[in-house]
Design a protein around this motif. Structure first.
Motif, PDB file in Angstrom:
ATOM      1  N   UNK A 199       7.019  19.055   8.625  1.00 46.65           N
ATOM      2  CA  UNK A 199       7.125  17.783   9.354  1.00 46.65           C
ATOM      3  C   UNK A 199       6.019  16.813   8.979  1.00 46.65           C
ATOM      4  N   UNK A 200       4.869  17.311   8.536  1.00 47.67           N
ATOM      5  CA  UNK A 200       3.733  16.447   8.246  1.00 47.67           C
ATOM      6  C   UNK A 200       3.600  16.119   6.764  1.00 47.67           C
ATOM      7  N   UNK A 201       4.543  16.553   5.960  1.00 51.36           N
ATOM      8  CA  UNK A 201       4.457  16.292   4.524  1.00 51.36           C
ATOM      9  C   UNK A 201       4.496  14.792   4.207  1.00 51.36           C
ATOM     10  N   UNK A 202       5.389  13.988   4.819  1.00 51.90           N
ATOM     11  CA  UNK A 202       5.352  12.545   4.521  1.00 51.90           C
ATOM     12  C   UNK A 202       4.018  11.904   4.864  1.00 51.90           C
ATOM     13  N   UNK A 203       3.422  12.278   5.991  1.00 55.57           N
ATOM     14  CA  UNK A 203       2.119  11.715   6.348  1.00 55.57           C
ATOM     15  C   UNK A 203       1.050  12.132   5.355  1.00 55.57           C
TER      16      UNK A 203
ATOM     17  N   UNK B 216       0.807  -1.218   0.000  1.00 58.42           N
ATOM     18  CA  UNK B 216       0.000   0.000   0.000  1.00 58.42           C
ATOM     19  C   UNK B 216       0.842   1.271   0.000  1.00 58.42           C
ATOM     20  N   UNK B 217       2.143   1.145   0.239  1.00 57.08           N
ATOM     21  CA  UNK B 217       3.004   2.328   0.314  1.00 57.08           C
ATOM     22  C   UNK B 217       3.809   2.554  -0.956  1.00 57.08           C
ATOM     23  N   UNK B 218       4.143   1.511  -1.681  1.00 57.33           N
ATOM     24  CA  UNK B 218       5.086   1.653  -2.789  1.00 57.33           C
ATOM     25  C   UNK B 218       4.569   2.576  -3.882  1.00 57.33           C
ATOM     26  N   UNK B 219       3.243   2.665  -4.033  1.00 56.92           N
ATOM     27  CA  UNK B 219       2.706   3.582  -5.044  1.00 56.92           C
ATOM     28  C   UNK B 219       2.945   5.037  -4.682  1.00 56.92           C
ATOM     29  N   UNK B 220       3.202   5.303  -3.395  1.00 58.17           N
ATOM     30  CA  UNK B 220       3.402   6.679  -2.929  1.00 58.17           C
ATOM     31  C   UNK B 220       4.885   7.038  -2.843  1.00 58.17           C
ATOM     32  N   UNK B 221       5.779   6.089  -3.157  1.00 62.02           N
ATOM     33  CA  UNK B 221       7.207   6.356  -3.018  1.00 62.02           C
ATOM     34  C   UNK B 221       7.715   7.480  -3.924  1.00 62.02           C
ATOM     35  N   UNK B 222       7.298   7.585  -5.202  1.00 65.33           N
ATOM     36  CA  UNK B 222       7.787   8.712  -6.005  1.00 65.33           C
ATOM     37  C   UNK B 222       7.458  10.072  -5.379  1.00 65.33           C
ATOM     38  N   UNK B 223       6.221  10.224  -4.888  1.00 65.91           N
ATOM     39  CA  UNK B 223       5.865  11.487  -4.234  1.00 65.91           C
ATOM     40  C   UNK B 223       6.641  11.677  -2.945  1.00 65.91           C
ATOM     41  N   UNK B 224       6.883  10.572  -2.234  1.00 68.92           N
ATOM     42  CA  UNK B 224       7.636  10.672  -0.982  1.00 68.92           C
ATOM     43  C   UNK B 224       9.073  11.094  -1.238  1.00 68.92           C
ATOM     44  N   UNK B 225       9.696  10.526  -2.264  1.00 71.79           N
ATOM     45  CA  UNK B 225      11.048  10.945  -2.633  1.00 71.79           C
ATOM     46  C   UNK B 225      11.053  12.391  -3.115  1.00 71.79           C
ATOM     47  N   UNK B 226       9.969  12.810  -3.762  1.00 69.42           N
ATOM     48  CA  UNK B 226       9.873  14.207  -4.179  1.00 69.42           C
ATOM     49  C   UNK B 226       9.879  15.160  -2.999  1.00 69.42           C
TER      50      UNK B 226
END
Length: 420
Positions: free
Chosen positions: A276-280, A205-215
């Motif tokens: 601080x809350x951007x990853x969440x 459920x997290x891997x689809x959000x990894x590009x945005x998280x790395x951004x």
């Protein structure tokens, strides 16, 4: 002669044999003279807690006396619903720390296992670089005369190994910690409702959000490094201006450097708190990098100093705990690596101990900081968006069904806020 009301010697004159003692007087007390007794109080008898007989009439609250200083009808608020790691209400500092510890304890394999992998991946390059340092310094420690010899090649090689290993470690840490933060945030989002999630499910459920998280992490790195480039340019120009000048000019350059360091520390704390809350927001709300950073900025607005204080205190706490775990291994590893004969065995053992210490320290630091940031995010939404009402309604429905469905992850979308 004695009767049911005392002996004749105890009864004052004028009292009939059937007349009881004055109202309220204890049996052992002396009789009072006629006319001097206090009249019985008017009104109903005083309320006594406990069950009443069928022929008695009770007064006051039916379930006991009033609490001290609390009027009838204003009892304590019922405890907040707590299906998972936190109560579903705005959180205090103790709730945030307690919830973070419960997060780790409720999913130890997923949380600590992933944290250990990420910490080990980042510690291995540092240990390799430290091994090169041990190999270069150990012969000098065993042969003091060699300290007088100049070996620029060996010195440059040692420094190069350290810098290269540090760079590789930071690069690996950048990737590992980013992935870890996303996975831990997903685990936290389910744990708030008392649900558990496997490592594989959290990854799916997290891997689809990894590009945005790395951004997000990349943008934060640019924000943090931009002032460093400006500071370096200013220092180079200032150093060129005062080179060969008076001691006063050199002192002014030193003061300028210290001032820039202080300003940069404030700069880092400000933007770290704001974002601080951007990853969440990326993982739980499905936002893009820029939108997630904007969302974090808005959530922090109105409670900046509290968020800053909690994050700063958390950094101090986990730093202290990590040092307690890490320092003994590093000291023993350095002693073995430097004081030993410089053999391959002592260098390897010393490097392994350094890696173990770094892994233990980071294994605690990573999940605790991620958990505090995630619960602070939930707290800000409950305070600013009445999100606790949404969480309570969903938790009641889940308790009625008897299990936590994966659709609970969708509740974090901002469209579900009571004040969206």
């Amino acid at each position: 002669m004695s009767d049911g009301h005392g002996s004749a010697s105890e009864r004052p004159s004028g009292w009939a044999a059937e007349q009881p003692p004055p109202y309220g007087a204890p049996p052992a007390s002396p009789w009072t003279a006629p006319g001097s007794e206090q009249p019985p109080p008017s009104g109903p008898p005083p309320y006594e807690a406990g069950p009443q007989s069928s022929g008695q009439q009770s007064y006051g609250p039916p379930h006991g006396p009033y609490p001290q200083g609390q009027p009838y009808g204003y009892g304590p608020h019922p405890p907040a619903l707590r299906p998972g790691i936190i109560p579903l209400r705005p959180l205090a500092l103790g709730d945030i720390y307690d919830g973070t510890i419960k997060l780790i304890r409720s999913n130890p394999k997923a949380v600590l296992g992933l944290s250990a992998v990420a910490a080990l991946l980042a510690a291995i390059p540092l240990a390799v670089g430290q091994g090169f340092v041990f190999g270069a310094v150990a012969p000098l420690m065993n042969d003091p005369a060699a300290l007088q010899a100049e070996d620029p090649a060996g010195t440059y090689g040692m420094l190069g190994a350290q810098y290269v290993s540090a760079f590789v470690s930071y690069a690996i840490s950048f990737v590992a910690v980013t992935v870890l933060t996303g996975v831990l945030t997903r685990i936290l989002g389910r744990a708030v409702f008392g649900g558990k999630i496997t490592t594989q499910e959290a990854w799916q459920t997290t891997r689809r959000r990894l590009p945005a998280l790395f951004g997000v992490v990349g943008l934060l790195a640019l924000i943090m490094l931009a002032p460093v480039a400006v500071m370096a340019a200013v220092l180079v120009v200032a150093f060129g201006t005062v080179a060969g000048g008076s001691p006063e000019a050199a002192g002014g350059l030193l003061l300028l450097f210290l001032l820039m360091i202080v300003l940069y520390i404030g700069y880092v704390f400000f933007f770290r708190t704001r974002f601080a809350f951007a990853p969440a927001a990326v993982v739980l709300e499905g936002r893009g990098p820029v939108d997630a950073m904007r969302r974090s900025w808005n959530l922090v607005t109105g409670d900046f100093w509290r968020v800053l204080g909690i994050l700063f205190l958390t950094t101090l706490v986990v730093g202290l705990i990590a040092s307690i775990l890490q320092v003994p291994f590093m000291i023993v590893g350095m002693v073995i690596g430097l004081v030993g004969s410089g053999s391959v065995a002592t260098i390897v053992i010393g490097s392994i101990l350094v890696a173990v210490g770094g892994t233990l320290g980071a294994m605690i630091t990573y999940p605790f900081e991620a958990g505090v940031a995630g619960l602070l995010y939930a707290d800000r939404r409950m305070r600013g968006e009445a999100f606790d009402l949404v969480l309570q309604t969903a938790a009641i429905e889940q308790q009625r069904q008897g299990w936590v469905h994966s659709t609970a992850d969708e509740l974090w979308h901002p469209s579900n806020s009571a004040k969206s």
